[in-house]
Design a protein around this motif. Structure first.
Motif, short mmCIF file in Angstrom:
data_model
loop_
_atom_site.label_atom_id
_atom_site.label_comp_id
_atom_site.label_asym_id
_atom_site.label_seq_id
_atom_site.Cartn_x
_atom_site.Cartn_y
_atom_site.Cartn_z
N ALA A 167 -7.91 11.80 -6.90
CA ALA A 167 -7.86 13.20 -7.32
C ALA A 167 -8.58 13.39 -8.66
N ASN A 168 -8.58 12.33 -9.49
CA ASN A 168 -9.21 12.40 -10.80
C ASN A 168 -10.01 11.10 -11.01
N PRO A 169 -11.19 10.99 -10.39
CA PRO A 169 -11.93 9.72 -10.42
C PRO A 169 -12.40 9.29 -11.80
N ALA A 213 0.83 -1.21 0.00
CA ALA A 213 0.00 0.00 0.00
C ALA A 213 0.86 1.26 0.00
N ALA A 214 1.92 1.26 0.78
CA ALA A 214 2.81 2.42 0.83
C ALA A 214 3.48 2.64 -0.54
N ALA A 215 3.88 1.55 -1.17
CA ALA A 215 4.54 1.66 -2.47
C ALA A 215 3.59 2.15 -3.56
N ASN A 216 2.29 1.95 -3.38
CA ASN A 216 1.31 2.32 -4.39
C ASN A 216 0.41 3.48 -3.98
N ALA A 217 0.73 4.15 -2.90
CA ALA A 217 -0.10 5.24 -2.38
C ALA A 217 -0.27 6.36 -3.40
N ALA A 218 0.78 6.71 -4.11
CA ALA A 218 0.69 7.80 -5.09
C ALA A 218 -0.30 7.45 -6.21
N ALA A 219 -0.30 6.21 -6.65
CA ALA A 219 -1.23 5.81 -7.71
C ALA A 219 -2.67 5.90 -7.22
N PHE A 220 -2.92 5.50 -5.98
CA PHE A 220 -4.28 5.60 -5.43
C PHE A 220 -4.67 7.06 -5.22
N ALA A 221 -3.74 7.87 -4.79
CA ALA A 221 -4.03 9.30 -4.60
C ALA A 221 -4.39 9.94 -5.94
N ALA A 222 -3.71 9.56 -7.00
CA ALA A 222 -3.99 10.11 -8.33
C ALA A 222 -5.40 9.70 -8.78
N LEU A 223 -5.80 8.49 -8.47
CA LEU A 223 -7.14 8.03 -8.85
C LEU A 223 -8.23 8.79 -8.10
#
Length: 75
Positions: free
Chosen positions: A71-73, A59-69
């Motif tokens: 931010a732009n659903p 989850a920590a390694a992929n947090a930025a990808a989830f945050a981007a999703l």
């Protein structure tokens, strides 16, 4: 959170799940509570050719990808 087997079964049934599924899930949850489904294998390491990671690390390694999703659903 342990809600008790009767409450779990009743909730599943009230939600419309078929009786065989309610029974299977109830038995599985009981096995988890009893500690009998904690089988560890090396399958992930063999398939990925690297050690498996725990969920927290993934989850920590992929947090930025989830945050981007989030931010732009519409992506």
């Amino acid at each position: 959170m342990d809600i008790g087997d009767d409450v779990f079964r009743d909730g599943m049934a009230q939600a419309g799940f078929p009786a065989p599924l309610v029974e299977m899930r109830s038995e599985y949850c009981a096995a988890v509570r009893a500690g009998t489904v904690d089988v560890v294998t090396d399958d992930v390491a063999r398939l990925l050719r690297r050690p498996a990671r725990d969920y927290r690390t993934w989850a920590a390694a992929n947090a930025a990808a989830f945050a981007a999703l989030t931010a732009n659903p519409s992506r």
